[in-house]
Design a protein around this motif. Structure first.
Motif, PDB file in Angstrom:
ATOM      1  N   ASP A  56     -38.675  35.581  58.818  1.00 12.41           N
ATOM      2  CA  ASP A  56     -39.433  36.580  59.062  1.00 12.41           C
ATOM      3  C   ASP A  56     -40.530  36.155  60.207  1.00 12.41           C
ATOM      4  OD1 ASP A  56     -40.845  34.518  57.883  1.00 12.41           O
ATOM      5  OD2 ASP A  56     -41.947  35.665  56.539  1.00 12.41           O
ATOM      6  N   ARG A  57     -40.272  35.476  61.160  1.00 10.30           N
ATOM      7  CA  ARG A  57     -41.201  35.146  62.051  1.00 10.30           C
ATOM      8  C   ARG A  57     -40.709  36.139  63.362  1.00 10.30           C
ATOM      9  NH1 ARG A  57     -39.020  30.355  60.245  1.00 10.30           N
ATOM     10  NH2 ARG A  57     -40.666  29.058  59.260  1.00 10.30           N
ATOM     11  N   THR A  58     -41.605  36.325  64.341  1.00  6.13           N
ATOM     12  CA  THR A  58     -41.784  36.923  65.630  1.00  6.13           C
ATOM     13  C   THR A  58     -41.393  36.616  66.644  1.00  6.13           C
ATOM     14  OG1 THR A  58     -43.140  38.611  64.618  1.00  6.13           O
ATOM     15  CG2 THR A  58     -42.492  39.140  66.769  1.00  6.13           C
TER      16      THR A  58
ATOM     17  N   THR B 196     -42.990  41.122  76.091  1.00  5.29           N
ATOM     18  CA  THR B 196     -42.216  41.749  75.064  1.00  5.29           C
ATOM     19  C   THR B 196     -42.848  41.091  73.463  1.00  5.29           C
ATOM     20  OG1 THR B 196     -40.294  40.218  74.689  1.00  5.29           O
ATOM     21  CG2 THR B 196     -40.034  42.022  76.298  1.00  5.29           C
ATOM     22  N   ILE B 197     -42.753  41.715  72.556  1.00  8.18           N
ATOM     23  CA  ILE B 197     -43.128  41.187  71.193  1.00  8.18           C
ATOM     24  C   ILE B 197     -42.182  41.809  70.138  1.00  8.18           C
ATOM     25  CG2 ILE B 197     -44.990  43.073  70.948  1.00  8.18           C
ATOM     26  CD1 ILE B 197     -46.423  40.737  69.146  1.00  8.18           C
ATOM     27  N   GLY B 198     -41.554  41.025  69.405  1.00  2.38           N
ATOM     28  CA  GLY B 198     -40.741  41.643  68.445  1.00  2.38           C
ATOM     29  C   GLY B 198     -39.348  42.255  69.247  1.00  2.38           C
ATOM     30  N   SER B 199     -39.364  43.610  68.844  1.00  2.80           N
ATOM     31  CA  SER B 199     -37.870  44.246  69.560  1.00  2.80           C
ATOM     32  C   SER B 199     -38.537  45.299  70.561  1.00  2.80           C
ATOM     33  CB  SER B 199     -37.303  44.972  68.581  1.00  2.80           C
ATOM     34  OG  SER B 199     -37.923  45.822  67.799  1.00  2.80           O
ATOM     35  N   SER B 200     -39.860  45.120  70.700  1.00  6.32           N
ATOM     36  CA  SER B 200     -40.425  46.182  71.721  1.00  6.32           C
ATOM     37  C   SER B 200     -41.064  45.542  73.024  1.00  6.32           C
ATOM     38  CB  SER B 200     -41.678  46.705  71.009  1.00  6.32           C
ATOM     39  OG  SER B 200     -41.451  47.464  69.789  1.00  6.32           O
TER      40      SER B 200
ATOM     41  N   ARG C 181     -39.213  47.069  84.831  1.00  6.84           N
ATOM     42  CA  ARG C 181     -38.578  46.241  85.288  1.00  6.84           C
ATOM     43  C   ARG C 181     -38.358  44.954  84.127  1.00  6.84           C
ATOM     44  NH1 ARG C 181     -40.949  43.549  88.974  1.00  6.84           N
ATOM     45  NH2 ARG C 181     -38.704  42.528  89.797  1.00  6.84           N
ATOM     46  N   TYR C 182     -39.033  44.875  83.151  1.00  9.52           N
ATOM     47  CA  TYR C 182     -38.733  43.883  82.161  1.00  9.52           C
ATOM     48  C   TYR C 182     -38.086  44.735  81.003  1.00  9.52           C
ATOM     49  CZ  TYR C 182     -42.206  41.045  84.549  1.00  9.52           C
ATOM     50  OH  TYR C 182     -42.949  40.448  85.565  1.00  9.52           O
ATOM     51  N   GLN C 183     -36.619  44.246  80.855  1.00 10.90           N
ATOM     52  CA  GLN C 183     -36.186  44.694  79.495  1.00 10.90           C
ATOM     53  C   GLN C 183     -35.886  43.493  78.573  1.00 10.90           C
ATOM     54  OE1 GLN C 183     -32.781  46.575  81.378  1.00 10.90           O
ATOM     55  NE2 GLN C 183     -33.985  48.160  82.586  1.00 10.90           N
ATOM     56  N   LEU C 184     -35.693  44.167  77.367  1.00  4.61           N
ATOM     57  CA  LEU C 184     -35.378  43.072  76.156  1.00  4.61           C
ATOM     58  C   LEU C 184     -33.878  43.363  75.481  1.00  4.61           C
ATOM     59  CD1 LEU C 184     -36.273  40.666  74.415  1.00  4.61           C
ATOM     60  CD2 LEU C 184     -37.159  42.324  72.992  1.00  4.61           C
ATOM     61  N   GLU C 185     -33.249  42.604  75.529  1.00  4.15           N
ATOM     62  CA  GLU C 185     -31.731  42.831  74.925  1.00  4.15           C
ATOM     63  C   GLU C 185     -31.783  41.662  73.758  1.00  4.15           C
ATOM     64  OE1 GLU C 185     -28.757  41.885  77.887  1.00  4.15           O
ATOM     65  OE2 GLU C 185     -29.416  43.672  79.062  1.00  4.15           O
ATOM     66  N   VAL C 186     -31.740  42.371  72.660  1.00  4.57           N
ATOM     67  CA  VAL C 186     -31.388  41.707  71.314  1.00  4.57           C
ATOM     68  C   VAL C 186     -30.165  41.786  70.755  1.00  4.57           C
ATOM     69  CG1 VAL C 186     -32.547  41.400  69.055  1.00  4.57           C
ATOM     70  CG2 VAL C 186     -33.940  42.267  70.929  1.00  4.57           C
ATOM     71  N   GLU C 187     -29.512  40.213  70.266  1.00  5.89           N
ATOM     72  CA  GLU C 187     -28.277  40.383  69.981  1.00  5.89           C
ATOM     73  C   GLU C 187     -28.489  39.449  68.684  1.00  5.89           C
ATOM     74  OE1 GLU C 187     -25.587  38.455  72.597  1.00  5.89           O
ATOM     75  OE2 GLU C 187     -25.583  40.005  74.216  1.00  5.89           O
ATOM     76  N   GLU C 188     -28.346  40.505  67.498  1.00  6.85           N
ATOM     77  CA  GLU C 188     -28.706  39.780  66.155  1.00  6.85           C
ATOM     78  C   GLU C 188     -27.585  38.935  65.913  1.00  6.85           C
ATOM     79  OE1 GLU C 188     -31.324  40.195  64.447  1.00  6.85           O
ATOM     80  OE2 GLU C 188     -32.218  41.919  65.295  1.00  6.85           O
ATOM     81  N   PRO C 189     -27.790  37.681  65.129  1.00  9.57           N
ATOM     82  CA  PRO C 189     -29.209  37.225  64.646  1.00  9.57           C
ATOM     83  C   PRO C 189     -30.022  36.444  65.693  1.00  9.57           C
ATOM     84  CG  PRO C 189     -27.716  35.857  63.756  1.00  9.57           C
ATOM     85  CD  PRO C 189     -26.851  36.628  64.845  1.00  9.57           C
TER      86      PRO C 189
ATOM     87  N   GLN D 208     -41.781  32.503  72.852  1.00 11.50           N
ATOM     88  CA  GLN D 208     -42.432  32.115  71.958  1.00 11.50           C
ATOM     89  C   GLN D 208     -42.275  32.520  70.321  1.00 11.50           C
ATOM     90  OE1 GLN D 208     -46.611  33.014  72.730  1.00 11.50           O
ATOM     91  NE2 GLN D 208     -46.769  31.630  74.669  1.00 11.50           N
ATOM     92  N   VAL D 209     -42.143  31.850  69.364  1.00 12.00           N
ATOM     93  CA  VAL D 209     -41.889  32.029  67.848  1.00 12.00           C
ATOM     94  C   VAL D 209     -43.079  31.757  67.280  1.00 12.00           C
ATOM     95  CG1 VAL D 209     -40.498  31.759  65.911  1.00 12.00           C
ATOM     96  CG2 VAL D 209     -39.509  31.408  68.413  1.00 12.00           C
TER      97      VAL D 209
END
Length: 268
Positions: free
Chosen positions: A79-81, A96-100, A107-115, A136-137
């Motif tokens: 459950d950490r961020t 970025t923070i979480g998925s946002s 110019r900054y983009q976040l790509e999340v590949e679960e998990p 950072q976690v």
């Protein structure tokens, strides 16, 4: 007096002495109540998140204008961020923070590949994007993975046979034109010589030699023209993909004309 009355009287005397503080009885003392706190617990290392370092580069190098990809793979996140920040000296910029994505410049983009994968992409990287980034976690203690981004700029520069950077050069008819192009952060096979927009190829039968070797920071390419004539005058350029071309103006003159130019230059 009966024995029973004597016992009763002695008990009363003792009670009176206790109430008046006389005798061997000490006054009562209030003892503060104590509370017991549970001892601090140390997190079980088996439950803490961790980075998969062998799949995460800590140094990323890209050329200007290309996308910089900074990977961060986190396991046992639960459950950490996860956050990406940029550190510049003592200041920290939240990206970025979480998925946002916290920055809105695009110019900054976040790509999340679960998990497990949290990838920061810096589009069209510029020299100003160089520096340290952190994944950072939000664990206790926090887990931090540092990535250094290096953005290099392809560059070309032309020198003469003496190693002097030139933009214009005079040669006598019959002499040899020797030009050297130093390429920085450019692939070896990417350097091309041209004259007046037309590519100059290696052609020993016509007295033209093009040779490229490896230098400390990139390829070094030589262009040599033997027994130059006035027809060899013109603008010579060294070019490569993603780099601004370097150009030198070459004038091949008869001896008397070159002498006149030298005299005019001395008068200036």
């Amino acid at each position: 007096m009966s024995p029973l009355f004597k016992i009763f009287a002695a008990c009363c005397t003792c009670l009176l002495a206790a109430c008046s503080g006389v005798g061997g009885f000490a006054p009562s003392i209030d003892i503060p109540a104590t509370t017991t706190e549970p001892p601090p617990t140390t997190p079980d290392p088996a439950t803490l998140p961790y980075f998969l370092h062998h799949l995460n580069a800590t140094n990323v190098t890209v050329s200007r204008g290309k996308a910089a990809i900074l990977d961060c793979q986190v396991f046992r996140l639960r459950d950490r961020t996860v956050s990406w920040v940029r550190r510049q000296g003592d200041s920290i910029q939240l990206l970025t923070i979480g998925s946002s994505t916290y920055q809105n410049n695009g110019r900054y983009q976040l790509e999340v590949e679960e998990p497990n994968t949290w990838r920061l992409v810096v589009t069209a990287a510029e020299e100003s994007d160089r520096g340290h980034y952190e994944c950072q976690v939000s664990s206790h203690p926090p887990k931090i993975k540092r990535v250094h981004l290096q953005v290099y700029v392809p560059r070309l520069e032309i020198f003469d046979a003496r190693g002097e950077a030139i933009q214009e050069k005079f040669y006598e008819v019959g002499s040899s034109i020797d030009l050297r192009c130093d390429a920085f952060h450019v692939p070896r096979d990417a350097v091309v010589w041209s004259r007046g927009g037309a590519v100059v190829y290696h052609s020993p039968e016509t007295g033209i030699s093009v040779e490229t070797t490896s230098g400390a920071q990139g390829p070094v390419s030589w262009l040599r023209v033997k027994a130059a004539s006035t027809a060899d005058s013109g603008n010579y350029s060294c070019s490569a993909a993603e780099a601004e071309p370097a150009t030198v103006r070459i004038q091949v003159l008869e001896e008397d004309k070159k002498t006149d130019i030298r005299k005019r230059e001395r008068r200036r």
